[in-house]
Design an enzyme around this catalytic site. Structure first.
Site, mmCIF file in Angstrom:
data_model
loop_
_atom_site.group_PDB
_atom_site.id
_atom_site.type_symbol
_atom_site.label_atom_id
_atom_site.label_comp_id
_atom_site.label_asym_id
_atom_site.label_seq_id
_atom_site.Cartn_x
_atom_site.Cartn_y
_atom_site.Cartn_z
ATOM 1 N N ARG A 1 -3.284 -5.798 2.680
ATOM 2 C CA ARG A 1 -3.061 -4.789 3.714
ATOM 3 C C ARG A 1 -1.717 -4.976 4.432
ATOM 4 O O ARG A 1 -1.100 -4.007 4.863
ATOM 5 C CB ARG A 1 -4.196 -4.899 4.742
ATOM 6 C CG ARG A 1 -4.171 -3.840 5.819
ATOM 7 C CD ARG A 1 -5.364 -4.013 6.768
ATOM 8 N NE ARG A 1 -5.397 -2.963 7.772
ATOM 9 C CZ ARG A 1 -5.910 -1.753 7.578
ATOM 10 N NH1 ARG A 1 -6.413 -1.438 6.417
ATOM 11 N NH2 ARG A 1 -5.897 -0.854 8.551
ATOM 12 N N ARG B 1 0.825 -1.218 0.000
ATOM 13 C CA ARG B 1 0.000 0.000 0.000
ATOM 14 C C ARG B 1 0.852 1.258 0.000
ATOM 15 O O ARG B 1 0.555 2.235 -0.694
ATOM 16 C CB ARG B 1 -0.910 0.019 1.237
ATOM 17 C CG ARG B 1 -1.997 -1.013 1.233
ATOM 18 C CD ARG B 1 -2.803 -0.934 2.512
ATOM 19 N NE ARG B 1 -2.049 -1.328 3.691
ATOM 20 C CZ ARG B 1 -2.038 -0.674 4.843
ATOM 21 N NH1 ARG B 1 -2.729 0.432 4.985
ATOM 22 N NH2 ARG B 1 -1.331 -1.107 5.865
ATOM 23 N N SER C 1 -5.499 4.280 5.076
ATOM 24 C CA SER C 1 -5.331 2.840 4.849
ATOM 25 C C SER C 1 -4.962 2.541 3.403
ATOM 26 O O SER C 1 -4.065 1.756 3.131
ATOM 27 C CB SER C 1 -6.625 2.087 5.185
ATOM 28 O OG SER C 1 -6.848 2.100 6.569
ATOM 29 N N GLU D 1 -19.530 5.572 -1.391
ATOM 30 C CA GLU D 1 -18.768 4.921 -2.459
ATOM 31 C C GLU D 1 -19.511 4.897 -3.793
ATOM 32 O O GLU D 1 -18.892 4.940 -4.860
ATOM 33 C CB GLU D 1 -18.409 3.486 -2.049
ATOM 34 C CG GLU D 1 -17.498 3.374 -0.834
ATOM 35 C CD GLU D 1 -18.252 3.485 0.494
ATOM 36 O OE1 GLU D 1 -19.502 3.584 0.474
ATOM 37 O OE2 GLU D 1 -17.590 3.485 1.549
ATOM 38 N N ASP E 1 -10.839 -6.759 11.534
ATOM 39 C CA ASP E 1 -12.199 -6.255 11.352
ATOM 40 C C ASP E 1 -13.215 -7.349 11.065
ATOM 41 O O ASP E 1 -14.424 -7.109 11.103
ATOM 42 C CB ASP E 1 -12.226 -5.199 10.237
ATOM 43 C CG ASP E 1 -11.692 -3.861 10.727
ATOM 44 O OD1 ASP E 1 -11.870 -3.565 11.923
ATOM 45 O OD2 ASP E 1 -11.090 -3.134 9.923
ATOM 46 N N PHE F 1 -15.887 -2.844 -0.352
ATOM 47 C CA PHE F 1 -16.757 -1.705 -0.691
ATOM 48 C C PHE F 1 -16.499 -1.256 -2.135
ATOM 49 O O PHE F 1 -17.443 -0.915 -2.859
ATOM 50 C CB PHE F 1 -16.533 -0.555 0.287
ATOM 51 C CG PHE F 1 -16.570 -0.997 1.726
ATOM 52 C CD1 PHE F 1 -17.623 -1.767 2.201
ATOM 53 C CD2 PHE F 1 -15.540 -0.683 2.597
ATOM 54 C CE1 PHE F 1 -17.657 -2.205 3.519
ATOM 55 C CE2 PHE F 1 -15.563 -1.109 3.919
ATOM 56 C CZ PHE F 1 -16.625 -1.870 4.382
#
Lengths: 274, 312
Positions: free
Chosen positions: B164, B7, B34, B55, B114, B80
């Site tokens: 991630r 990332r 993020s 979004e 999460d 998303f």
């Protein structure tokens, strides 16, 4: 200020209605209701307000138009044909295999269509993004977007409304075709829509309410939008099915059908307005 | 092994790309820290748009920007980015073939903490179904830099997913990324494994284990999930005794489906799908725990290879 010939604009709105009806034809289902209610609005935008060169529909300096209520595509196609963006005979090939005219607007098939709309709510987001892009380029072009009042139940409309006001898109002008009906009936009776004007104002838009079949009022509202330093929503109160007596205010004509006898009567009525 | 954050490399590279190509704009849905679009925001505040937690509007708004010649990169978590605004991507971007680039961050199980709501095991499947959509996943921090160049250069919509967690560095810096190319990470002759993302390094470790047992596993980095030429995929399966696929994604509709569609009717050996078997993940305190739970491990892959060869 441009000169305005209200009578001519009314006649062009009538011609839009005539073409829409001929395109759908007798004994066939089609989106009569919303295409007829929006005709005056399209006439005022396309034939009066927009800075547009029909011979060069991709000209960088043009104003843009998005039909967020894309099911009224036949009305937009009629307007584009009247402008001369494509020949009138293309209208009668709509929805046939290979036709440039789809059930809903398709920018890659139809000259003059700026984006793919008709999945409700998406057109206002496209229009807002386009308005933002034009601002980044320092362009003076304006973006017009027409929504249906059934459509504004979609949450995305209000996401777009928030973004447009947050980004101060004063080059974005919406017109709400407020005909009060959706596919299955009277909107207010079926789902609480609330105070439309207050809603747009709460989302940071300037609102102007007009009779959507009064050409002078539409023209005045569009001109007034030039002076406003925020996005503008013109709430145009209209009659679904306007122009054909038997279709007026009849929800079934959202996507309705006329038998041959009714169709002939409708054409006769529309011809008398040309 | 050296680990680097994909990332962060992406965020840095997008800033570099933005210096060269002024049409690049970035849109974010309040996850910039993020997705690392925050780096672009800092560098080019006028070309960055905080769309907030909305979004669906972000996707179609980006379509509008693309209509004026911009190259919008939209960002969110993969679930998303692909799921919440699937229909906006299909209608406003896909049917019009607009050049919007969709970044699905924290893909697979990599958002371990999460839980199921934020883990993404469907995005490859969802995005593959959109006609004309290119679907990519970089294997490491080096490859994501080339990926950004390729994404900018490609005229049309692209979805790319990013892990991630810090990822093992497997490729060299400065390598050109070619859309549609399958990268051979290790030669082998008994079986071949088509892997993407985080699963590539796990497959390489499996190949080490297998070598000790006298089994030769060819390891492929499939960084393009679509488009994938069927004959091209078949050429990697030809002569192998078994084919395996490994993805941090559902076994339904993702890499396994892509490979099976290509080799169906020609490859006669066993095909093993390593992925999420029609189930959701859950919260864990660290990444390795959830990878272990679902057996995304070198030992499991090695075992599957041995079993599949025995079954022949």
């Amino acid at each position: 200020m441009k000169t305005v010939d209200i009578e001519q604009l009314n006649k062009k709105a009538a011609l839009i209605r005539y073409y829409v009806t001929k395109m759908i034809g007798a004994n066939k289902k089609g989106h009569f209701g919303g295409s007829l209610s929006v005709a005056d609005i399209l006439s005022a935008i396309y034939f009066y307000k927009m800075n547009y060169d029909p011979k060069n529909p991709k000209w960088d300096g043009r104003d843009r138009f998005f039909l967020s209520k894309g099911h009224a595509s036949y009305a937009q196609y009629a307007a584009l044909a009247i402008l001369g963006v494509f020949p009138e005979n293309e209208l009668y090939k709509a929805k046939q295999v290979g036709s440039m005219l789809q059930g809903h607007p398709d920018m890659n098939k139809t000259p003059g269509v700026e984006g793919n709309t008709g999945s409700l709510a998406q057109g206002i987001s496209l229009a807002a993004g386009c308005a933002q892009g034009l601002k980044l380029d320092g362009s003076n072009s304006k973006v017009f977007v027409v929504l249906g009042d059934g459509e504004i139940a979609e949450g995305q409309v209000w996401e777009a409304a928030t973004a447009a006001s947050c980004f101060e898109l004063d080059n974005l002008v919406g017109v709400l075709d407020n005909n009060g009906l959706e596919s299955t009936g009277v909107i207010a009776e079926r789902h609480c829509i609330g105070d439309i004007k207050a809603k747009w104002q709460a989302f940071g838009w300037h609102t102007i309410e007009v009779d959507g079949h009064d050409m002078q009022q539409l023209v005045n509202a569009l001109d007034a939008s030039d002076e406003i330093d925020k996005p503008v929503m013109i709430i145009a109160n209209t009659i679904k099915g306007k122009g054909i007596s038997l279709a007026e205010n009849v929800a079934a004509f959202h996507n309705g059908m006329m038998n041959s006898e009714d169709f002939d009567a409708a054409i006769e009525q529309l011809e008398s307005q040309l | 092994m050296k680990y680097e954050c994909i990332r962060s490399a992406y965020g840095k590279k997008l800033v570099e790309a933005g210096a060269v190509n002024k049409n690049i704009v970035a849109l974010e849905a309040d996850l910039g820290k993020s997705t690392m679009s925050c780096m672009f925001e800092k560098a080019y505040p006028n070309r960055f748009f905080e769309m907030n937690i909305a979004e669906q509007n972000m996707a179609a708004f980006a379509g509008g920007l693309a209509l004026t010649g911009k190259i919008p990169f939209i960002h969110s978590f993969a679930i998303f980015a692909s799921g919440r605004c699937f229909e906006q991507i299909r209608q406003s971007i896909g049917t019009a073939k607009l050049s919007v680039k969709i970044c699905g961050s924290s893909c697979g199980l990599s958002d371990f903490g999460d839980g199921a709501t934020h883990q993404t095991i469907e995005d490859i499947a969802i995005m593959r179904t959109i006609p004309g959509m290119v679907v990519l996943e970089a294997v490491d921090a080096n490859q994501v830099e080339g990926l950004v160049d390729a994404v900018v250069a490609h005229d049309g919509p692209v979805y790319f997913r990013m892990n991630r967690s810090d990822s093992p560095v497997l490729t060299q810096p400065g390598e050109k990324f070619e859309i549609g190319k399958i990268y051979t990470m290790r030669e082998g002759s008994d079986a071949v494994i088509f892997a993407c993302g985080n699963m590539v390094s796990i497959a390489l470790e499996a190949a080490d284990l297998l070598e000790k047992q006298g089994v030769s596993l060819k390891v492929l980095n499939v960084s393009t999930l679509k488009p994938l030429d069927h004959e091209y995929i078949k050429s990697f399966a030809d002569g192998m005794k078994a084919v395996l696929t490994a993805e941090e994604h559902s076994v339904i509709g993702g890499l396994n489906s892509a490979v099976c569609q290509a080799i169906a009717g020609s490859f006669v050996g066993p095909v093993v799908a390593i992925g999420m078997n029609d189930c959701f993940g859950f919260s864990t305190l660290d990444y390795q725990t959830i990878l272990n739970y679902f057996e995304f491990t070198p030992e499991r892959i090695a075992n599957d290879v041995v079993k599949s060869l025995g079954a022949k």
